[in-house]
Design an enzyme around this catalytic site. Structure first.
Site, short mmCIF file in Angstrom:
data_model
loop_
_atom_site.label_atom_id
_atom_site.label_comp_id
_atom_site.label_asym_id
_atom_site.label_seq_id
_atom_site.Cartn_x
_atom_site.Cartn_y
_atom_site.Cartn_z
N ASN A 59 0.14 4.39 -0.55
CA ASN A 59 -0.71 5.53 -0.38
C ASN A 59 -0.32 6.73 -1.38
O ASN A 59 -0.11 7.89 -0.92
CB ASN A 59 -0.60 6.05 1.25
CG ASN A 59 -1.34 5.34 1.93
OD1 ASN A 59 -2.73 5.31 1.86
ND2 ASN A 59 -0.97 4.55 3.24
N ASP A 65 0.78 -1.32 0.12
CA ASP A 65 -0.14 -0.08 -0.03
C ASP A 65 0.80 1.36 -0.01
O ASP A 65 1.43 1.50 1.08
CB ASP A 65 -0.77 -0.11 1.16
CG ASP A 65 -1.81 1.06 1.29
OD1 ASP A 65 -1.78 1.93 0.46
OD2 ASP A 65 -2.61 1.19 2.21
N ASP A 92 -2.42 0.82 -4.55
CA ASP A 92 -1.75 -0.66 -3.98
C ASP A 92 -0.99 -0.85 -5.22
O ASP A 92 -1.37 -1.09 -6.47
CB ASP A 92 -2.55 -1.57 -3.55
CG ASP A 92 -3.28 -1.27 -2.15
OD1 ASP A 92 -2.69 -1.63 -1.27
OD2 ASP A 92 -4.56 -0.54 -2.42
#
Length: 259
Positions: free
Chosen positions: A151, A149, A220
DNA sequence: ATGTCGGCATTGTGCCGA
């Protein structure tokens, strides 16, 4: 070798969903994010019963990453180098060997909101450390995958409503530039090497019926060294998982490597 | 724009992080 990345948003809350997913999808290797568990409390047994080796790097309440593999996990390293004071559990590495050895890095990049502010400063500093580790992985000239992930919404086409994210830490110009700096070292972003165009997401907020309205973002990612990219035969996002029982807000991303 | 969730500290519910 099939490799998946999945932010599960809490191993305790997600255990049935994750185990159902493993039983159905059976990745050879999986990196998990946001396990939200200390290592001693991680429910190892159901994973080991399914034939997975398991290495975790957790902390209390937040964050935490793990690697599952049907192959042995070798040379495990916990923590992103570059800041001995960083207590947040966001990075784990190990080598798995199928027909070929692949270095697997699982990461949970800081969210960074609100921006500006100390959390955004931490995000950018973490991304600079990521770039440094990425340079080392490239220098090794071996297959390596940095998956997790991030972000980061790389481009506007990676959000259903880019205008809603324009001032968010996930999409700010400095965030995108830091992500591009890593790519520009020579990494391949697996999904965009296979699929073009808008409408592909990996996260839908629990709020506001985001899934029902397909109001998603693609955050992701899997970044591959040239030696790994040359082995890639497929990349896909398993979006159907988001419609399951008590789902995570993220869904798995997959690559197939001829390794 | 805020209609959610997970975990924690805590025995009811408010806070934090996402």
């Amino acid at each position: 070798m099939q490799i998946a990345s999945f932010n599960i948003n809490g191993v305790k809350a997600r255990l049935p969903a994750v185990l159902d997913w493993l039983d159905a999808a059976a990745p050879d290797v999986a990196v998990l994010q946001e396990i939200k568990s200390v290592d001693e409390a991680f429910p190892r047994e159901p994973f080991e019963d399914r034939g997975y080796n398991l290495e975790t790097y957790g902390q209390k309440g937040f964050n935490g990453v793990a690697i599952l593999s049907k192959f042995p996990l070798e040379d495990v390293r916990r923590g992103l180098p570059g800041d001995d004071e960083d207590a947040q559990a966001r990075w784990i590495e190990a080598t798995v060997t199928g027909r070929r050895a692949v270095r697997i890095c699982g990461l949970y990049l800081p969210n960074g909101n609100p921006a500006p502010g100390p959390k955004y400063d931490y995000k950018l500093a973490w991304m600079a450390r990521l770039e440094a580790r990425a340079r080392e992985l490239l220098a090794a000239e071996e297959p390596a995958v940095m998956a997790g992930d991030y972000n980061v919404i790389p481009q506007d086409e990676d959000a259903a409503r880019p205008e809603a994210w324009a001032k968010d830490a996930l999409a700010l110009p400095r965030t995108r530039a830091a992500f591009r700096r890593v790519l520009n070292l020579g990494f391949t972003e697996a999904f965009r090497a296979r699929v073009q165009g808008p409408g592909h997401y990996s996260f839908w907020d629990y709020q506001g019926g985001a899934w029902d309205r397909n109001d998603g973002i693609r955050i992701d990612h899997m970044l591959l060294t040239p030696q790994a990219a040359d082995l890639m035969t497929d990349c896909r996002i398993e979006s159907g998982v988001r419609a399951g029982e008590k789902p995570s807000d993220h869904v798995p991303v997959w690559i197939d490597l001829d390794a």
